[in-house]
Each structure stands twice: as structure tokens, then as C-alpha cells.
Design a protein around this motif. Sequence first.
Motif, PDB file in Angstrom:
ATOM      1  N   VAL A  90     -31.131  18.496   2.276  1.00  0.00           N
ATOM      2  CA  VAL A  90     -29.718  18.643   0.991  1.00  0.00           C
ATOM      3  C   VAL A  90     -29.187  19.464   1.083  1.00  0.00           C
ATOM      4  N   GLU A  91     -27.792  18.871   0.742  1.00  0.00           N
ATOM      5  CA  GLU A  91     -26.648  20.296   0.773  1.00  0.00           C
ATOM      6  C   GLU A  91     -25.473  19.799  -0.378  1.00  0.00           C
ATOM      7  N   VAL A  92     -25.516  20.407  -1.113  1.00  0.00           N
ATOM      8  CA  VAL A  92     -24.350  20.780  -2.322  1.00  0.00           C
ATOM      9  C   VAL A  92     -22.977  20.494  -1.990  1.00  0.00           C
ATOM     10  N   ARG A  93     -22.250  19.579  -2.228  1.00  0.00           N
ATOM     11  CA  ARG A  93     -21.168  19.848  -1.712  1.00  0.00           C
ATOM     12  C   ARG A  93     -19.869  20.261  -2.000  1.00  0.00           C
ATOM     13  N   GLY A  94     -20.071  20.313  -3.459  1.00  0.00           N
ATOM     14  CA  GLY A  94     -18.984  20.742  -4.221  1.00  0.00           C
ATOM     15  C   GLY A  94     -19.032  20.036  -5.594  1.00  0.00           C
ATOM     16  N   VAL A  95     -18.630  20.298  -6.360  1.00  0.00           N
ATOM     17  CA  VAL A  95     -17.992  19.599  -8.116  1.00  0.00           C
ATOM     18  C   VAL A  95     -17.222  18.517  -7.453  1.00  0.00           C
ATOM     19  N   ARG A  96     -17.489  17.467  -8.097  1.00  0.00           N
ATOM     20  CA  ARG A  96     -16.749  16.833  -8.327  1.00  0.00           C
ATOM     21  C   ARG A  96     -15.293  16.740  -9.092  1.00  0.00           C
ATOM     22  N   SER A  97     -16.142  17.644 -10.464  1.00  0.00           N
ATOM     23  CA  SER A  97     -15.035  16.889 -11.810  1.00  0.00           C
ATOM     24  C   SER A  97     -16.007  17.617 -12.469  1.00  0.00           C
ATOM     25  N   ILE A  98     -15.928  18.356 -14.355  1.00  0.00           N
ATOM     26  CA  ILE A  98     -15.678  19.276 -14.966  1.00  0.00           C
ATOM     27  C   ILE A  98     -15.330  18.856 -15.907  1.00  0.00           C
ATOM     28  N   ASP A  99     -16.207  18.015 -17.205  1.00  0.00           N
ATOM     29  CA  ASP A  99     -15.094  17.318 -17.855  1.00  0.00           C
ATOM     30  C   ASP A  99     -15.801  18.070 -19.371  1.00  0.00           C
ATOM     31  N   GLY A 100     -15.568  18.316 -20.013  1.00  0.00           N
ATOM     32  CA  GLY A 100     -15.614  19.191 -20.785  1.00  0.00           C
ATOM     33  C   GLY A 100     -17.509  20.059 -20.733  1.00  0.00           C
ATOM     34  N   ASP A 101     -18.176  19.807 -21.476  1.00  0.00           N
ATOM     35  CA  ASP A 101     -19.599  19.896 -21.365  1.00  0.00           C
ATOM     36  C   ASP A 101     -20.349  18.578 -20.436  1.00  0.00           C
ATOM     37  N   ARG A 102     -19.728  18.216 -19.624  1.00  0.00           N
ATOM     38  CA  ARG A 102     -20.529  17.351 -18.493  1.00  0.00           C
ATOM     39  C   ARG A 102     -19.579  17.700 -17.323  1.00  0.00           C
ATOM     40  N   ALA A 103     -20.541  17.046 -15.911  1.00  0.00           N
ATOM     41  CA  ALA A 103     -19.693  17.551 -14.995  1.00  0.00           C
ATOM     42  C   ALA A 103     -20.420  17.207 -14.002  1.00  0.00           C
ATOM     43  N   MET A 104     -19.893  16.786 -12.111  1.00  0.00           N
ATOM     44  CA  MET A 104     -20.393  16.223 -11.112  1.00  0.00           C
ATOM     45  C   MET A 104     -20.447  16.294  -9.888  1.00  0.00           C
ATOM     46  N   VAL A 105     -21.474  16.710  -9.653  1.00  0.00           N
ATOM     47  CA  VAL A 105     -21.326  17.355  -8.029  1.00  0.00           C
ATOM     48  C   VAL A 105     -21.880  16.417  -7.320  1.00  0.00           C
ATOM     49  N   ASN A 106     -21.194  16.782  -6.109  1.00  0.00           N
ATOM     50  CA  ASN A 106     -21.617  16.139  -4.713  1.00  0.00           C
ATOM     51  C   ASN A 106     -22.627  16.646  -3.939  1.00  0.00           C
ATOM     52  N   VAL A 107     -23.375  15.610  -3.470  1.00  0.00           N
ATOM     53  CA  VAL A 107     -24.677  16.466  -2.943  1.00  0.00           C
ATOM     54  C   VAL A 107     -25.335  15.096  -1.920  1.00  0.00           C
ATOM     55  N   TRP A 108     -24.640  15.917  -0.578  1.00  0.00           N
ATOM     56  CA  TRP A 108     -25.115  15.090   0.371  1.00  0.00           C
ATOM     57  C   TRP A 108     -26.966  14.928   0.271  1.00  0.00           C
TER      58      TRP A 108
END
Length: 150
Positions: A90-108
Motif C-alpha cells: 500500500v502506498e498513499v500517493r497524495g491528497v487528491r482534494s480537500i473540500d471543506g469537511d471531506r477529502a480524497m486521497v490517492n492510494v495505490w
Amino acid sequence: MTKPVTRRHLVVAVAVPLVLAAFGGCAATGGTVVSAEDDQASLLTRAKAYWALIQKNDRVSAWAYEELSKDPNATLEAYLKRGGIAFDGVEVRGVRSIDGDRAMVNVWMRYSLPLLRVKNQEAVAEDEWRRIDGAWHHVQRRSVMFPTAQ
């Protein structure tokens, strides 16, 4: 010449989207001004710690990182029953987006589904996170097949 579709190919074709859907943030700062860089760094730290625990199959410790752990109706026992996926890498590749109270992270991830005898699958997932009481928590997505399941 076309290859015949085998049960294994069918299972992989169905399982991969389900695995990606199973993985997936809330920014309540409590009045404190947080820079975008600090916000991303905090999220990445939590995401990397969470995925390291998942890769080690330490789901008891990972429970504290789950959004479900903040739900009084959710239990650790029910959380531990979910699974069936072994993560080989597993590799966390970075933050895709942060929008207020929610976020998306790219994970391989490289994973196996032992019960289905499927090994060494790779995917990049958009992993959802939510900030609760100032800390980022992993969001367990509802099952695609059973949307009312916890």
C-alpha cells in the motif's frame, strides 16, 4: 482469436470495482485557522498511519482511524467481520482534494482476495476521508451490492 471468459476472469472483473468501491474526509477546525499545507500534511500523516495498520492486518488499531468508530451504533466486532482482502503493498500517493469537511486521497494498493484465490491485483483508489473533531477519519464506503449494509 478471442479467449474464453473463465470464472476467474469474471470474478476479477467483478471484484476489482467492488474493492475500489470499498475504499474511499470533514474539516471542522474548531475556530483555528489551518493552512492548506498543514491540512494536507495532517491528512497524509493519518492516511499513511491507517494504511500501514491495514497492511499489517492490525484492524483493531485501525478502528480508531475509522469514521465508523465515532458512530455509537457501530461496533468493533462488526468492523472486524468485514474483510477478506489481504494487502501486500500500500502506498498513499497524495491528497487528491480537500473540500471543506471531506477529502480524497490517492492510494495505490496491491492486494489479494484469498477466498476467491485471486492474487497480486493492483489498483489506485480514491480513498475518502472526513474530519471529525479536528482529526481525519477514514470513510468506509457502503457496499455497492448491499447499500444499506454497515
